[in-house]
Design a protein around this motif. Structure first.
Motif, PDB file in Angstrom:
ATOM      1  N   GLY A 185       0.793  -1.227   0.000  1.00  0.00           N
ATOM      2  CA  GLY A 185       0.000   0.000   0.000  1.00  0.00           C
ATOM      3  C   GLY A 185       0.824   1.276   0.000  1.00  0.00           C
ATOM      4  N   GLU A 186       2.151   1.148  -0.027  1.00  0.00           N
ATOM      5  CA  GLU A 186       3.016   2.325   0.051  1.00  0.00           C
ATOM      6  C   GLU A 186       3.757   2.551  -1.269  1.00  0.00           C
ATOM      7  N   VAL A 187       4.260   3.762  -1.462  1.00  0.00           N
ATOM      8  CA  VAL A 187       5.193   3.984  -2.563  1.00  0.00           C
ATOM      9  C   VAL A 187       6.458   4.626  -2.007  1.00  0.00           C
ATOM     10  N   LYS A 188       7.553   4.367  -2.688  1.00  0.00           N
ATOM     11  CA  LYS A 188       8.828   4.969  -2.296  1.00  0.00           C
ATOM     12  C   LYS A 188       9.168   6.050  -3.305  1.00  0.00           C
ATOM     13  N   ILE A 189       9.596   7.206  -2.810  1.00  0.00           N
ATOM     14  CA  ILE A 189       9.976   8.274  -3.738  1.00  0.00           C
ATOM     15  C   ILE A 189      11.424   8.702  -3.524  1.00  0.00           C
ATOM     16  N   ARG A 190      12.017   9.186  -4.609  1.00  0.00           N
ATOM     17  CA  ARG A 190      13.286   9.900  -4.548  1.00  0.00           C
ATOM     18  C   ARG A 190      12.889  11.352  -4.319  1.00  0.00           C
ATOM     19  N   VAL A 191      13.196  11.899  -3.146  1.00  0.00           N
ATOM     20  CA  VAL A 191      12.786  13.268  -2.850  1.00  0.00           C
ATOM     21  C   VAL A 191      13.600  14.231  -3.707  1.00  0.00           C
ATOM     22  N   ARG A 192      12.939  15.086  -4.440  1.00  0.00           N
ATOM     23  CA  ARG A 192      13.637  16.080  -5.264  1.00  0.00           C
ATOM     24  C   ARG A 192      13.663  17.439  -4.582  1.00  0.00           C
ATOM     25  N   ASN A 193      12.568  17.811  -3.962  1.00  0.00           N
ATOM     26  CA  ASN A 193      12.536  19.051  -3.189  1.00  0.00           C
ATOM     27  C   ASN A 193      11.712  18.864  -1.932  1.00  0.00           C
ATOM     28  N   LEU A 215      -1.626  11.852  -2.719  1.00  0.00           N
ATOM     29  CA  LEU A 215      -0.490  11.893  -3.642  1.00  0.00           C
ATOM     30  C   LEU A 215      -0.997  12.557  -4.919  1.00  0.00           C
ATOM     31  N   ASN A 216      -0.343  13.627  -5.332  1.00  0.00           N
ATOM     32  CA  ASN A 216      -0.804  14.358  -6.512  1.00  0.00           C
ATOM     33  C   ASN A 216       0.230  14.318  -7.622  1.00  0.00           C
ATOM     34  N   ARG A 217      -0.258  14.054  -8.832  1.00  0.00           N
ATOM     35  CA  ARG A 217       0.624  14.024 -10.000  1.00  0.00           C
ATOM     36  C   ARG A 217       1.040  15.451 -10.354  1.00  0.00           C
ATOM     37  N   ILE A 218       2.345  15.666 -10.503  1.00  0.00           N
ATOM     38  CA  ILE A 218       2.842  17.005 -10.850  1.00  0.00           C
ATOM     39  C   ILE A 218       2.766  17.178 -12.358  1.00  0.00           C
ATOM     40  N   PRO A 219       2.070  18.214 -12.841  1.00  0.00           N
ATOM     41  CA  PRO A 219       2.005  18.437 -14.289  1.00  0.00           C
ATOM     42  C   PRO A 219       3.421  18.577 -14.871  1.00  0.00           C
ATOM     43  N   ASP A 220       3.598  18.077 -16.113  1.00  0.00           N
ATOM     44  CA  ASP A 220       4.920  18.010 -16.745  1.00  0.00           C
ATOM     45  C   ASP A 220       5.681  19.330 -16.732  1.00  0.00           C
ATOM     46  N   GLU A 221       4.947  20.421 -16.935  1.00  0.00           N
ATOM     47  CA  GLU A 221       5.627  21.710 -17.114  1.00  0.00           C
ATOM     48  C   GLU A 221       6.098  22.310 -15.791  1.00  0.00           C
ATOM     49  N   LEU A 222       5.709  21.679 -14.668  1.00  0.00           N
ATOM     50  CA  LEU A 222       5.994  22.264 -13.360  1.00  0.00           C
ATOM     51  C   LEU A 222       7.201  21.590 -12.701  1.00  0.00           C
ATOM     52  N   GLY A 223       8.099  22.413 -12.129  1.00  0.00           N
ATOM     53  CA  GLY A 223       9.269  21.870 -11.454  1.00  0.00           C
ATOM     54  C   GLY A 223       8.914  21.300 -10.086  1.00  0.00           C
ATOM     55  N   PHE A 224       9.845  20.485  -9.543  1.00  0.00           N
ATOM     56  CA  PHE A 224       9.612  19.886  -8.224  1.00  0.00           C
ATOM     57  C   PHE A 224       9.586  20.957  -7.117  1.00  0.00           C
TER      58      PHE A 224
END
Ligand SMILES: [Zn+2]
Ligand SMILES: [Zn+2]
Length: 346
Positions: free
Chosen positions: A25-33, A133-142
């Protein structure tokens, strides 16, 4: 991997720890900001009753999915995501009524769970369960996406205070939250927006970026008089206190127009939460006083959208970008009010 962990007040350490693994039920992320705010300063100085050390801090999180636990659908490695900070339970009476910001079982990233001052982080199943958890639109930076969390809180505050078309708005406090309030009020069609702060340097820095209709230095002017002067004696339709100041809250009530709304957006210190209120001011002027306690998952999604579509620009508010090793410098910069937004790039 490297993390910044809170051990005790005044004791945050950069440490090497094993990378976490995404469970069911979890996801792992590479934190960018992971951006910093006044809360991080408070935790650094005083700790927090919800933090049992050692704890990885950081709650304004954006990153990239690198691992997906069993049973998770709709997310895959490579997805760019923003993570909520306040996690409602989704089950209690308040949550069922849609009052997720005041869920009594609320937990938080960086408090109950390891946060984003880390190279990698696991997003708890509870976050995914409430759509956090929200998907970041492509044009937007972290970095910009990480500001969705504080903007979500600001959005909650302005919804409760009903900031709308033509309102004269006063924002007291010119930190990052105050700046976001000015920008959001504009995007909601406010008439004039005034920004006040005790610290003249911080006010000048903020005003140069968000361009309020007037910048009022509360250090050398009587803010109430000034707002009354600026509004022809009427007062402001909405006054938002984005500062931990009881004096500001009292002034806010005195400068509110008839049927005005006053947002006690910033909380007061735990040991000094009592203020004096002229109840007749509230009564005869039909004032509304509202609080604000974080944000819901829906606020986060909308805040990210507002940033992405340019309704609330934030990139110019990010004045400092620092590596994880300099997290203590970041906290110091924030505590001195020498920056607008400081973001960590782990
Ligand atoms: Zn924050
Ligand atoms: Zn709940």
């Amino acid at each position: 991997m490297k993390v910044a962990r809170f051990h005790a007040p005044g004791d945050i350490r950069i440490e090497d720890v094993a990378e976490p693994v995404a469970g069911a039920g979890e996801v792992k992320i590479r934190v960018r900001n992971c951006s910093t705010c006044g809360t991080d300063v408070k935790i650094y100085k005083h700790g927090h009753h919800h933090i049992r050390p050692p704890r990885v801090m950081g709650h304004e999180i954006a990153g990239e999915i690198v691992g997906v636990g069993e049973g998770v659908t709709g997310w895959e490695p490579g997805d760019r995501v923003q993570v909520i900070a306040a996690i409602p339970c989704g089950q209690c009476e308040e949550c069922r009524r849609g009052h997720m910001t005041v869920c009594p079982n609320q937990e938080s990233m960086g408090y109950h769970y390891d946060g984003g001052f880390a190279q990698y982080m696991v997003v708890p199943a509870k976050v995914l369960a409430v759509g956090g958890l929200n998907r970041i639109p492509d044009e937007l930076g972290f970095a910009e996406a990480s500001v969705a969390e504080p903007l979500a809180c600001v959005l909650n505050g302005q919804e409760l205070a009903r900031v709308g078309e033509g309102d004269d708005v006063v924002v007291m406090g010119a930190g990052p939250i105050g700046c976001l309030h000015v920008r959001l009020a504009r995007s909601r069609g406010a008439g004039r927006v005034f920004l006040a702060d005790l610290n003249a340097d911080r006010l000048a820095m903020a005003a140069a970026l968000v361009r309020p209709d007037a910048a009022i230095c509360a250090g050398d002017t009587d803010v109430v008089d000034e707002v009354l002067k600026l509004t022809g004696g009427r007062g402001a339709d909405v006054v938002i206190t984005a500062a931990a100041s009881g004096a500001a809250q009292q002034q806010a009530l005195q400068m509110a127009a008839r049927q005005g709304r006053v947002s006690f957006f910033g909380g007061l210190p735990k040991d000094d939460p009592i203020i004096q209120v002229d109840s007749n001011l509230v009564h005869y002027r039909e004032l509304t006083i509202v609080g604000a306690n974080g944000s819901s998952p829906a606020h986060n999604a909308r805040a990210l959208q507002l940033i992405a579509e340019g309704a609330v620009p934030v990139s110019d508010l990010i004045t400092h970008r620092l590596p994880l090793a300099e997290v203590l410098d970041a906290i110091d910069i924030v505590s001195r009010g020498a920056a607008i937004k400081v973001t960590i790039e782990p």
